[in-house]
Scaffold this motif. Sequence first.
Motif, PDB file in Angstrom:
ATOM      1  N   VAL A 292       7.892   3.241  -5.252  1.00  0.00           N
ATOM      2  CA  VAL A 292       9.032   2.481  -4.748  1.00  0.00           C
ATOM      3  C   VAL A 292       8.828   1.000  -5.030  1.00  0.00           C
ATOM      4  CG1 VAL A 292      10.401   1.917  -2.699  1.00  0.00           C
ATOM      5  CG2 VAL A 292       9.435   4.213  -2.971  1.00  0.00           C
TER       6      VAL A 292
ATOM      7  N   VAL B   9      10.451  -2.530  -4.072  1.00  0.00           N
ATOM      8  CA  VAL B   9      11.345  -3.124  -3.078  1.00  0.00           C
ATOM      9  C   VAL B   9      11.469  -4.625  -3.331  1.00  0.00           C
ATOM     10  CG1 VAL B   9      11.764  -3.488  -0.624  1.00  0.00           C
ATOM     11  CG2 VAL B   9      10.692  -1.363  -1.397  1.00  0.00           C
TER      12      VAL B   9
ATOM     13  N   VAL C 137      10.627   0.781   3.903  1.00  0.00           N
ATOM     14  CA  VAL C 137       9.212   0.403   3.942  1.00  0.00           C
ATOM     15  C   VAL C 137       8.435   1.349   4.860  1.00  0.00           C
ATOM     16  CG1 VAL C 137       7.573  -1.400   4.600  1.00  0.00           C
ATOM     17  CG2 VAL C 137       9.678  -2.007   3.379  1.00  0.00           C
TER      18      VAL C 137
ATOM     19  N   THR D 149       7.857   4.822   3.291  1.00  0.00           N
ATOM     20  CA  THR D 149       6.796   4.858   2.278  1.00  0.00           C
ATOM     21  C   THR D 149       5.418   4.825   2.924  1.00  0.00           C
ATOM     22  OG1 THR D 149       6.687   2.451   1.956  1.00  0.00           O
ATOM     23  CG2 THR D 149       8.280   3.673   0.614  1.00  0.00           C
TER      24      THR D 149
ATOM     25  N   MET E 173       4.062   1.714  -2.910  1.00  0.00           N
ATOM     26  CA  MET E 173       5.150   0.744  -2.858  1.00  0.00           C
ATOM     27  C   MET E 173       4.711  -0.589  -3.461  1.00  0.00           C
ATOM     28  SD  MET E 173       7.351  -0.751   0.373  1.00  0.00           S
ATOM     29  CE  MET E 173       6.010  -1.771   1.003  1.00  0.00           C
TER      30      MET E 173
ATOM     31  N   ALA F 167       3.045  -3.825   1.385  1.00  0.00           N
ATOM     32  CA  ALA F 167       3.058  -3.250   0.039  1.00  0.00           C
ATOM     33  C   ALA F 167       1.654  -2.912  -0.443  1.00  0.00           C
ATOM     34  CB  ALA F 167       3.727  -4.221  -0.928  1.00  0.00           C
TER      35      ALA F 167
END
Length: 322
Positions: free
Chosen positions: A95, A97, A111, A114, A121, A136
């Motif tokens: 992912v 973002v 968020v 994930t 991410m 992340a």
Amino acid sequence: MVDHAKLLGTARRVITDEADGLRKLSDGLGDSFVKAVELLLEAKGRIIVSGMGKSGHIARKIAATLASTGTPAQFVHPAEASHGDLGMLTRNDVVLVLSNSGETPELADVVAYTRRFQIPMIGVASRPDSTLIKQADIGLLLPQVEEACGIGVVPTTSTTMTLALGDALAVALMEHRAFTPENFRDFHPGGKLGARLSRVRDLMHTGDALPLVTATTPMQDTLLVISQKGFGVVGVIDDDGRLVGIVTDGDLRRHMDGLLDRTAGQVMTAAPTTVRPNALAEEAVALMNARTITCLFALDPDISGKAQGILHIHDCLRAGVV
């Protein structure tokens, strides 16, 4: 009255400010960018790109660019994700973002999802201490620069940098995979770009459509083949089926006296101009224009020298190759 000088000054300032942002973005790229590319390359599923507002528009474009350059990707709207579209995300996906502030509330569910299901991410934001960057697996930081709007609130420089960063990721992936123009055409067969990337083999006529005779064929029969096939020319082949010549309208005019008493081999132009089937159709058009001809036989001399197809200029025009 409109102040032309002021308008041009504003335009140049905006472009200069955004160009400065891009230079700072380029200068700031480092290990995190390399790690992000490696993570994307390892993805067994798709790249899910998400963002809200202006970042959402940029996310859509990044997803489209990734998909058209060999990296399966899909945009997921964060608001729709909160109402069921989270089911599109799998553990095989990565992912990506986007959020300039890194605190966009609509992204919270994406968020959190994930993190809950250990889906890798990559976060893109301008604040290193933001929630998105902290959460992340890999954070890509945008330089903290002023927006080009002049009042500091309209996403301009930030969206330009994010878009460029997405392009950088896509091209890095593309080059690593040795992505070719032919691969691109497979994903983009429509429109002008698809036409420009068409190959001769995509447009040429094959099989029974080919106008072919042998060198010993009487011109009376040769003229029938020219008329029946409709290309205005006929190819002349030897006993092994290799193309050795071509009879064109010009050849007919040059041999008008006693034409019907001759054979195709006596009238033909030897060693005609040909094109390879895998050549770009655009190259074939340029060749036809340069030689002032309307047809090209397609053959690969490395295989057999036999005609595999014939391409007419009208085929290229219909396909949008000009």
